[in-house]
Design a protein around this motif. Structure first.
Motif: not given
Length: 265
Positions: A114-126, A148-156
């Motif tokens: 199971x992966x929790x991720x945010x599309x704007x997270x640089x480590x998720x991109x990594x 799991x958007x946690x980095x602001x409205x654009x992540x959501x």
């Protein structure tokens, strides 16, 4: 509880010998408690004498404080791991079989990651490329992707679009395209990527506004809180929570440990 309390007091003083005077008095608490349970109460003079003996011993052997703090840290880490394992077990169905998260790899695989991720997270991109390798290398692995958007409205916005893309059958390509994107990931960019991946953007925009999409994101946030996810990415494999951008080698090692445990019965 005593060890946990001691750890919280001692850890900030790990490299500060100025704090040893205070730390030296800490052993009096358990000693006094034991004496009281046995029917004895130390006088103030006895407490002072014991404190002085302890203080002098610790000043003469300061390495003992480091050993104690190492032991306390190991104790806390073990306790946290046990708590997380219990939380994961209690939320197993929500993690692995929620009925709405996209499952990549083999949907019927014996091993679930199971992966929790945010599309704007640089480590998720990594780690995105490693996730592709993972499902290509292991035909018994099912990868459950938790928005799991946690980095602001654009992540959501990005997560809403990804969830809304599932009924169109183009989620996975869209998912990796979002993770591969550079620069600002606002609504216009999300829709540009969606169009490039062949999605019906008018339908996508409508579906993004559904209450179901909001509920999925809220559910994922609640689940993350329950099991102690504090950032992205985070992986759950078996009874273990692996925080951060874990290497594919670390993830594969944990997968193999789960396989071995299953074989052992």
């Amino acid at each position: 509880m005593l060890m946990s309390s001691l750890a919280s007091v001692l850890r900030p003083a790990r490299t500060s010998f100025a704090a040893l005077g205070l730390a030296a008095l800490l052993p009096l608490a358990p000693m006094t408690a034991l004496a009281q349970e046995g029917g004895k109460t130390f006088s103030e003079a006895e407490k002072a004498a014991i404190g002085e003996v302890v203080r002098e011993y610790l000043l003469e052997n300061p390495q003992l404080m480091l050993e104690v703090m190492d032991a306390l840290e190991a104790y806390e880490n073990e306790a946290e791991a046990k708590q997380q394992a219990a939380a994961i077990a209690a939320n197993r169905e929500g993690l692995e079989q929620d009925g709405f998260s996209f499952v990549a790899g083999n949907p019927d695989g014996a091993i679930t990651v199971v992966e929790f991720f945010d599309y704007r997270c640089p480590y998720c991109k990594q780690v995105a490329e490693d996730m592709t390798k993972l499902i290509e290398r292991h035909d018994d692995v099912r990868l459950v992707l938790k928005e799991f958007p946690i980095l602001g409205p654009n992540s959501t916005i990005a997560s809403e679009a990804a969830i809304a893309a599932i009924p169109q059958g183009k989620y996975l390509d869209f998912h990796f395209a979002l993770l591969e994107s550079k620069g600002t990931l606002d609504r216009a960019k999300v829709m540009e990527i969606a169009e490039a991946e062949g999605l019906d953007t008018d339908k996508l925009a409508r579906d993004m506004e559904s209450a179901r999409v909001d509920r999925i994101i809220d559910t994922n946030h609640d689940l993350a809180r329950e099991i102690g996810v504090r950032g992205t990415p985070a992986f759950v494999i078996g009874d273990s929570l692996i925080p951060g951008a874990a290497s594919i080698e670390e993830i594969e090692a944990r997968i193999q440990a789960v396989r071995d445990a299953a074989k052992a019965g």
